[in-house]
Design an enzyme around this catalytic site. Structure first.
Site, mmCIF file in Angstrom:
data_model
loop_
_atom_site.group_PDB
_atom_site.id
_atom_site.type_symbol
_atom_site.label_atom_id
_atom_site.label_comp_id
_atom_site.label_asym_id
_atom_site.label_seq_id
_atom_site.Cartn_x
_atom_site.Cartn_y
_atom_site.Cartn_z
ATOM 1 N N TYR A 1 0.840 -1.203 0.000
ATOM 2 C CA TYR A 1 0.000 0.000 0.000
ATOM 3 C C TYR A 1 0.876 1.254 0.000
ATOM 4 O O TYR A 1 0.566 2.249 -0.662
ATOM 5 C CB TYR A 1 -0.902 -0.003 1.240
ATOM 6 C CG TYR A 1 -1.801 1.224 1.348
ATOM 7 C CD1 TYR A 1 -3.056 1.226 0.755
ATOM 8 C CD2 TYR A 1 -1.379 2.363 2.043
ATOM 9 C CE1 TYR A 1 -3.875 2.358 0.838
ATOM 10 C CE2 TYR A 1 -2.183 3.486 2.130
ATOM 11 C CZ TYR A 1 -3.439 3.472 1.531
ATOM 12 O OH TYR A 1 -4.241 4.584 1.622
ATOM 13 N N SER B 1 8.197 -9.164 39.278
ATOM 14 C CA SER B 1 7.219 -10.249 39.225
ATOM 15 C C SER B 1 7.912 -11.594 39.054
ATOM 16 O O SER B 1 7.295 -12.641 39.165
ATOM 17 C CB SER B 1 6.292 -10.028 38.042
ATOM 18 O OG SER B 1 7.026 -10.169 36.838
ATOM 19 N N GLY C 1 9.271 -12.175 36.128
ATOM 20 C CA GLY C 1 9.335 -12.243 34.665
ATOM 21 C C GLY C 1 10.487 -11.412 34.121
ATOM 22 O O GLY C 1 11.096 -10.612 34.837
ATOM 23 N N VAL C 2 10.771 -11.611 32.827
ATOM 24 C CA VAL C 2 11.953 -10.984 32.243
ATOM 25 C C VAL C 2 11.792 -9.455 32.117
ATOM 26 O O VAL C 2 12.755 -8.711 32.317
ATOM 27 C CB VAL C 2 12.313 -11.642 30.881
ATOM 28 C CG1 VAL C 2 11.201 -11.486 29.867
ATOM 29 C CG2 VAL C 2 13.601 -11.067 30.311
ATOM 30 N N ASP C 3 10.577 -8.974 31.843
ATOM 31 C CA ASP C 3 10.414 -7.532 31.604
ATOM 32 C C ASP C 3 10.713 -6.715 32.863
ATOM 33 O O ASP C 3 11.458 -5.732 32.826
ATOM 34 C CB ASP C 3 8.989 -7.207 31.123
ATOM 35 C CG ASP C 3 8.580 -8.061 29.946
ATOM 36 O OD1 ASP C 3 9.487 -8.587 29.279
ATOM 37 O OD2 ASP C 3 7.373 -8.215 29.705
ATOM 38 N N HIS D 1 6.284 -8.040 0.045
ATOM 39 C CA HIS D 1 6.551 -7.805 1.474
ATOM 40 C C HIS D 1 7.948 -8.319 1.843
ATOM 41 O O HIS D 1 8.110 -9.514 2.101
ATOM 42 C CB HIS D 1 5.489 -8.502 2.327
ATOM 43 C CG HIS D 1 4.164 -7.813 2.229
ATOM 44 N ND1 HIS D 1 3.817 -6.740 3.012
ATOM 45 C CD2 HIS D 1 3.125 -8.019 1.396
ATOM 46 C CE1 HIS D 1 2.610 -6.315 2.685
ATOM 47 N NE2 HIS D 1 2.160 -7.068 1.703
#
Ligand code: XMP
Length: 516
Positions: free
Chosen positions: A90, A229, A231-233, A175
């Protein structure tokens, strides 16, 4: 008030989003070339866009037709800025229309793998073969290129690429960002390095340096709290903030009692003993469990856990000292999606891990411009252990939403043991990193079995293992039978009260990854 530190990368490329499902993929491909890029809405005014001093601009694809009413357009002044532009699908049709070419609904839709012939190897196709297989997905086509442009590639029926080399404006109908165009990275490299003059400055080490500087500028000598937490983030966020401001950071790790086996100890050891981070370890297991007594509805469980989390933190606020900032592990896909997506609410994915709003804290979000794999690379750069960096995503409410129905201490013990066996066996088989998530679910049923000569009437564990890129869709993983067998035998032998193991073979959609 929210202050968001935007990275001051040396060189920036901007992706203008025309509504493509692939915009994020374009951004990832560019960053894989070690060039920093951000996605902005298609109608960003030229002044605002150029003020960011981009080295290049990429127009994404999009589902509309350029001649349709209300089709998304860009500010045409962008073309006069002398900055190299690459239009994809597009994006190419739009540049053709705005610059004086013509676009029409093609007689033949091109979809899927399509052969293209390169007519000119002088810019985007440098070092590529004359015949290539590209991924196409379009109905409209460019019939005539705008003045100043030359055709640089064609399929058997349509234009596949065009360029105005003197103005450094390029278009491709295919693409290059999808894996089905295997040489697509070369097109990006040709555009970024040869046309835009970008250098490869976006590396985990440069991300760390920039983020550390950003945090120091924002926080000064203020104090920061960060909810860990496991977790990785949140781990990478905490490690970055700690690298930037050391003891001005206090981490809060809340044990709500729904964590995996030995998870709490591991997080505490990593941050307190290895990184010497100030860490408040809040142990609130009993409070959470008693609030969930008799609760069976998944959304109600999430609501209660979120509410209790805020209550406990507020009560412990004095342990945080005089904190003005909250560090949070928001990722780039969340930033993009919260700006654009209007998805139906299937589950309340509030991340248990935030601090109560009443504390009136300013946000520090050092990974807000990173994708998950970049966060992992930064985690490795910071020296976080592999088992934190590569840990599978884990829902904030934890095992509470993997015990279907009421959460009980016995249920938690059973699921924790079964889950540990699953993870151990998946790791032993070398499959852990290839899976997006794998875990156990405790089903609220009992079934008949036989052990020795005795009839048993025991519980059932469901094994869930999925592959996915982003959790939006997922496939059930085709685990080898030997691995399934080992998991099943071990769970039934080692976890008291379980006499049945089932494997979930549902993909998302129509199922979801978690069962609640
Ligand atoms: P579903 O089950 O919706 O999960 O396919 C998609 C991803 O989100 C995680 N998940 C949650 N994460 N709080 C979280 O922080 C939640 O309440 C929650 N529910 C699901 C899930 O583990 C998967 O990665």
């Amino acid at each position: 008030m929210t202050i968001q530190n935007s990275p001051k990368a040396e060189e920036l490329v901007i992706v203008l989003d025309f509504g493509a499902q692939y915009s994020q993929l374009i951004a990832r491909r560019i960053r894989e070339c070690h060039v920093y890029c951000e996605i902005l809405p298609h109608d960003t005014p030229a002044g605002q866009l150029l003020a960011r001093r981009p080295k290049g601009i990429v127009f994404s694809g999009g589902p509309s037709s350029v001649y349709e009413d209300g089709a998304p357009v860009c500010d045409p002044q962008i073309f006069d800025a002398g900055i190299p532009i690459l239009g994809i699908c597009y994006g190419m049709q739009l540049m053709a229309k705005l610059l004086g070419g013509s676009v029409s609904a093609g007689e033949q839709r091109e979809y899927g793998k399509t052969e293209i012939t390169v007519l000119d190897h002088g810019d985007l196709f440098q070092d590529l073969n004359p015949r290539l297989i590209a991924w196409m997905s379009h109905g409209d086509r460019v019939d005539s290129v705008p003045p100043g442009f030359a055709e640089t590639a064609r399929t058997s029926s349509a234009l596949a690429a065009m360029s105005d080399r003197s103005r450094r404006i390029f278009g491709v109908q295919f693409h290059p960002e999808v894996v089905h165009t295997p040489w697509g990275a070369e097109v990006f490299r040709n555009f970024l390095y040869r046309q835009c003059g970008c250098r490869q400055t976006w590396t985990p080490a440069s991300v760390v340096t920039t983020a550390v500087r950003g945090i120091q500028d924002q926080v000064g000598d203020g104090r920061v709290a960060c909810a860990l937490s496991g977790g990785v983030d949140s781990a990478v966020t905490a490690a970055l903030v700690h690298r930037a401001i050391g003891d001005q950071l206090t981490c809060v790790f809340m044990d709500h009692g729904f964590l995996r086996k030995e998870e709490a100890g591991q997080v505490v050891r990593t941050f307190r003993e290895n990184f010497h981070v100030n860490l408040v370890h809040v142990q609130a297991q009993e409070r959470f469990l008693s609030r969930l007594a008799g609760v069976v509805d998944p959304e109600e469980k999430r609501r209660i856990i979120g509410e209790e989390y805020a209550n406990v933190l507020e009560e412990n606020a004095s342990d945080l000292g005089d904190v003005q900032f909250l560090a949070q592990g928001t990722l780039y896909p969340d930033v993009i999606e919260s700006g654009t997506r209007q998805a139906a609410r299937i589950k309340t994915h509030h991340n248990v891990g935030g601090l109560p709003e009443t504390l009136k804290l300013q946000l520090v979000e050092p990974v807000r411009y990173l994708f998950k794999d970049e966060v992992r690379a930064v985690g490795e750069e910071l020296g976080l252990p592999d088992d934190i960096v590569w840990r599978h995503p884990f829902p904030g409410p934890g095992l509470a939403i993997r015990i279907l129905g009421e959460v009980t201490p016995d249920g938690l013990d059973t699921l924790r043991e079964a889950d540990a066996i699953i993870i151990e066996e998946i790791m032993a088989a070398g499959l852990y990193r290839r899976l997006f998530q794998c875990f156990g679910i405790l089903a609220p049923i009992k079934s008949v079995g036989v052990m020795g000569d005795q009839r048993t009437y025991g519980g059932a564990i469901v094994l869930r293992a999925v592959t996915s890129d982003d959790a939006m869709t997922a496939d059930w993983a085709q685990l080898p039978y030997e691995v399934l067998s080992r998991i099943s035998v071990r769970i039934m032998n080692e976890v008291p009260g379980v006499n049945r193991v089932a494997y979930d073979i549902s993909s998302k959609p129509p199922a979801t990854i978690e069962w609640e």
